[in-house]
Scaffold this motif. Structure first.
Motif, PDB file in Angstrom:
ATOM      1  N   GLU A  46      -4.221  41.299  72.381  1.00 43.28           N
ATOM      2  CA  GLU A  46      -4.819  40.079  71.815  1.00 43.28           C
ATOM      3  C   GLU A  46      -6.333  40.240  71.690  1.00 43.28           C
ATOM      4  OE1 GLU A  46      -4.160  36.618  74.259  1.00 43.28           O
ATOM      5  OE2 GLU A  46      -5.541  35.394  73.062  1.00 43.28           O
ATOM      6  N   GLN A  73       0.427  34.696  60.582  1.00 42.82           N
ATOM      7  CA  GLN A  73       0.916  33.591  59.745  1.00 42.82           C
ATOM      8  C   GLN A  73      -0.219  32.595  59.588  1.00 42.82           C
ATOM      9  OE1 GLN A  73       4.404  32.779  62.244  1.00 42.82           O
ATOM     10  NE2 GLN A  73       5.545  32.423  60.342  1.00 42.82           N
ATOM     11  N   ARG A  82      -1.121  28.505  72.026  1.00 40.19           N
ATOM     12  CA  ARG A  82      -1.024  29.848  72.595  1.00 40.19           C
ATOM     13  C   ARG A  82       0.113  29.837  73.626  1.00 40.19           C
ATOM     14  NH1 ARG A  82      -2.713  33.043  76.742  1.00 40.19           N
ATOM     15  NH2 ARG A  82      -3.584  35.060  76.116  1.00 40.19           N
ATOM     16  N   THR A  85       6.482  33.921  75.474  1.00 39.41           N
ATOM     17  CA  THR A  85       7.913  33.618  75.644  1.00 39.41           C
ATOM     18  C   THR A  85       8.750  34.899  75.625  1.00 39.41           C
ATOM     19  OG1 THR A  85       8.020  33.314  73.262  1.00 39.41           O
ATOM     20  CG2 THR A  85       7.907  31.309  74.604  1.00 39.41           C
ATOM     21  N   GLU A 102       7.085  38.087  73.799  1.00 32.58           N
ATOM     22  CA  GLU A 102       6.300  37.721  72.612  1.00 32.58           C
ATOM     23  C   GLU A 102       5.117  36.844  73.008  1.00 32.58           C
ATOM     24  OE1 GLU A 102       7.980  36.010  68.511  1.00 32.58           O
ATOM     25  OE2 GLU A 102       7.549  34.510  70.033  1.00 32.58           O
ATOM     26  N   ILE A 103       3.968  37.178  72.499  1.00 26.33           N
ATOM     27  CA  ILE A 103       2.800  36.325  72.721  1.00 26.33           C
ATOM     28  C   ILE A 103       2.347  35.771  71.365  1.00 26.33           C
ATOM     29  CG2 ILE A 103       1.118  38.265  72.622  1.00 26.33           C
ATOM     30  CD1 ILE A 103      -0.509  36.737  74.748  1.00 26.33           C
ATOM     31  N   THR A 104       2.107  34.487  71.322  1.00 19.00           N
ATOM     32  CA  THR A 104       1.514  33.899  70.087  1.00 19.00           C
ATOM     33  C   THR A 104       0.161  33.318  70.446  1.00 19.00           C
ATOM     34  OG1 THR A 104       2.670  31.856  70.521  1.00 19.00           O
ATOM     35  CG2 THR A 104       3.717  33.347  68.968  1.00 19.00           C
ATOM     36  N   ARG A 115      -1.689  32.060  62.954  1.00 17.58           N
ATOM     37  CA  ARG A 115      -0.904  32.264  64.202  1.00 17.58           C
ATOM     38  C   ARG A 115      -0.542  33.748  64.270  1.00 17.58           C
ATOM     39  NH1 ARG A 115       4.618  29.973  64.005  1.00 17.58           N
ATOM     40  NH2 ARG A 115       3.669  27.934  64.208  1.00 17.58           N
ATOM     41  N   THR A 117       1.429  36.713  66.146  1.00 17.48           N
ATOM     42  CA  THR A 117       2.570  36.939  67.054  1.00 17.48           C
ATOM     43  C   THR A 117       2.681  38.434  67.338  1.00 17.48           C
ATOM     44  OG1 THR A 117       3.673  35.162  65.911  1.00 17.48           O
ATOM     45  CG2 THR A 117       5.027  36.511  67.387  1.00 17.48           C
ATOM     46  N   ALA A 119       5.092  41.021  69.507  1.00 20.96           N
ATOM     47  CA  ALA A 119       6.325  41.142  70.318  1.00 20.96           C
ATOM     48  C   ALA A 119       6.449  42.574  70.832  1.00 20.96           C
ATOM     49  CB  ALA A 119       7.534  40.783  69.475  1.00 20.96           C
TER      50      ALA A 119
END
Lengths: 417, 234
Positions: A46, A73, A82, A85, A102-104, A115, A117, A119
């Motif tokens: 990130e 996105q 943020r 999951t 997965e981090i968003t 956004r 994402t 994974a």
């Protein structure tokens, strides 16, 4: 159950429990730790993306060689949340659905919110935690097995002095003069036990000697006045002027003295047998011994008009010769005393059994009380009721099975060993 | 024949002496260990009756002393202890026989007679009684030249009578002598009569007088000096 086995069993159950619990903990713990590792990685990516975008003013392109998936996105003016999951995605490599982390996170670029994402497949984590679990399970299992084995080995060695002391105690004979010698041990509990056993056995020996002395003295004290009375009667009957009436009185005195002295002897004998004072055993040729007894008694049988049937086979027995003599005397005397006229005696000797049968009162005797002290089949019986009790006691100490049956008019006593 | 009676019970000692005393035996009685030791040093005896439990010592010690001073007196132990160990110990220390109390005096007399015979008739254990010759080694009884063929028990019974000449012996004493005291027979001793009858018959056939007399159904008297002419049988 042996203490050692019981201990091993408890130990084993406890180990199995520890084994299960620890494997669950290890599995979960590695999962958590590895997941945190992945999360750190994702946070790192990130940061890298944020830096890359602010520096190059361009979105980075995911390297197709990387396992991570990267998606941007556009969300416009809405700032996306943020979060981190767990999801399931199709893995191209494994060709099936797989767990991904997965981090968003939001990214502001060109006055618009995106956004992002990322994974990352959890495949590696899964494999690693499995491998770790197997390795640790094998280690624990090996530890348990080795410790159980060593426990058994060591415990057996540690308990050795205990078993030695016990076997010494088992061979302890109260009548013997030897003192007990226990093996030396530096284990406090065992040396305490050995000390207690020595003290107890010494005390028992002393008490036994006192008791033995007492019974012998008591018998001596009884026999002496009896001897005096009997000797006085022996002198008295030499008187030539003794009338018939007086003779009768003397005779019944004789009979009572005989009864009393026999009673005394029998009780003393019972005590001696119970105290195991006849512990010298020999291998005895029973056929020869019984033949000798039959010779001794056969004239008596003739005198009492008793017919006999005898069947002797070779046989041996290991017991005290003194006790065997008393045993046979009692059984033979018994078979005469309770016979009828004309009577019958049957004697049978096999390899490991001796049966003596006699005619008598035409009724079964009370076999629950037959061998107890002072049992008499009839009130008029002149016996003291100790003969069969002595027989039973001798059989008990000589490990002979004794039984009584009444069949086809014959009272039968069988001994087997 | 001199007999020393070492027995601490005076009453028993008196009975023994009264019973044994006759034309053949002279009895001396001592009642404790010290007296006994004094007597055995001072004089010789043909037989010693020895009690084991004595005041101031015990009978085994006396046996040891006898051995030490080289006296070969016949010793009969009379003890209340019916223990095999004592018997073996006594016999090993040189005693000739062991009799357990309470005993019949005729039994004692028979044992004493046997010890003295063994001591004085070494090799020739023969008793002569009028015309009767009893060879104790060969177990043969002869009246003159005629052999009286007795069974083993009858022979023992005759010997028992001879040891108790002129004395009334009870049936119980006879039974105990012939069959031992271990055999526990009821009080019916009538079967003795058969044995007595057989001996009488065999002796009469051999031309011997009938010396055995029944006494009040209680016992028998053997009197070689006064044969019973009108035999009373009970």
């Amino acid at each position: 159950m042996k203490l050692l086995n019981k201990f091993s069993l408890i130990n084993l159950l406890l180990m199995i429990f520890i084994f299960i619990v620890s494997s669950i903990i290890i599995y979960n713990l590695t999962q958590v730790i590895l997941l945190r590792e992945i999360d750190n990685d994702l946070v790192g990516i990130e940061e890298k993306i944020n830096n890359y975008v602010s520096k190059n003013q361009i979105f980075p392109i995911g390297n197709p060689l990387d396992e991570e998936r990267l998606i941007f996105q556009k969300t416009g003016i809405i700032k996306p949340n943020r979060n981190v999951t767990l999801i399931k995605l199709y893995s191209a490599r494994e060709k099936k659905m797989h767990n991904f982390r997965e981090i968003t996170f939001p990214l502001f670029f060109n006055k618009q919110w995106y956004r992002v994402t990322i994974a990352k497949p959890l495949e590696g984590v899964h494999h690693l935690s499995k491998a770790l679990l197997i390795v640790s399970l094998i280690t624990i299992l090996a530890t348990i097995l080795i410790s159980l084995f060593l426990n058994r080995l060591y415990l057996r060695r540690l308990w050795q002095p205990f078993y030695e002391s016990m076997s010494i105690m088992r061979n302890f004979k109260i009548g013997s003069n030897e003192s007990l010698i226990f093996p030396r041990t530096n284990i406090e509990e065992f040396s305490f036990m050995n000390e207690s056993l020595s003290i107890a056995s010494e005390k028992a020996k002393q008490d036994f000697l006192l008791l033995k002395e007492f019974t012998e003295n008591a018998s001596h004290e009884m026999q002496t006045p009896l001897s005096i009375i009997r000797s006085k009667l022996d002198v008295l009957i030499q008187d030539k002027n003794l009338s018939e009436k007086q003779s009768e009185l003397v005779q019944s005195s004789y009979a009572s003295i005989k009864k009393l002295s026999r009673l005394n002897q029998s009780l003393l004998l019972l005590t001696k047998i119970e105290n195991q004072q006849f512990d010298i055993k020999n291998q005895i040729d029973l056929k020869a011994k019984i033949t000798q007894k039959i010779n001794q008694f056969s004239e008596l049988w003739d005198s009492y008009l008793i017919k006999s049937h005898i069947e002797l086979n070779e046989s041996c027995i290991n017991m005290s010769p003194e006790l065997l003599d008393i045993l046979l005397n009692n059984l033979f005397s018994n078979a005469i005393n309770h016979n009828i006229t004309p009577g019958f005696i049957q004697i049978e000797l096999n390899k490991r059994a001796f049966i003596i049968q006699n005619k008598g009162i035409n009724d079964k005797l009370d076999d629950t009380r037959l061998f107890s002290r002072f049992y008499k089949a009839s009130i008029n019986s002149s016996s003291n009721g100790l003969g069969l009790s002595i027989v039973s006691q001798i059989c008990k100490v000589s490990k002979i099975d004794l039984s009584y049956t009444f069949q086809s008019d014959l009272h039968s006593f069988s001994l087997s060993w | 024949m001199r007999i020393l009676v070492v027995e601490d019970e005076k009453e028993l000692s008196n009975s023994i002496c009264t019973y044994l005393k006759n034309d053949k035996y002279i009895c001396e009685a001592v009642y404790d260990y010290n007296e006994a030791v004094f007597k055995i040093h001072k004089s010789d005896y043909d037989c010693i009756l020895l009690d084991i439990t004595l005041p101031f010592g015990n009978g085994f010690e006396i046996l040891k002393i006898l051995k030490e001073i080289g006296k070969a007196e016949g010793v009969l132990i009379i003890s209340a202890k019916d223990s095999l160990n004592d018997k073996v110990l006594g016999l090993n220390l040189g005693a000739d026989d062991y009799l357990t109390k309470p005993f019949h005096l005729p039994e004692l007399s028979a044992r004493v007679g046997s010890i003295i015979r063994r001591k004085y008739f070494e090799g020739k254990n023969i008793i002569v009684l009028g015309d009767l010759r009893i060879d104790n080694d060969e177990k043969i009884v002869k009246n003159g030249n005629k052999i009286i063929d007795l069974t083993r028990k009858e022979f023992e019974l005759l010997l028992f009578f001879i040891s108790n000449k002129n004395k009334v012996v009870t049936k119980a004493a006879i039974v105990e002598h012939l069959w031992g005291d271990q055999i526990d027979l009821s009080d019916n001793y009538d079967f003795i009569y058969t044995h007595i009858k057989n001996i009488r018959k065999k002796m009469t056939i051999a031309g011997c007088m009938d010396y055995i007399k029944a006494v009040h159904g209680m016992g028998y008297l053997f009197n070689p000096n006064k044969p019973d002419i009108n035999t009373k049988r009970k």
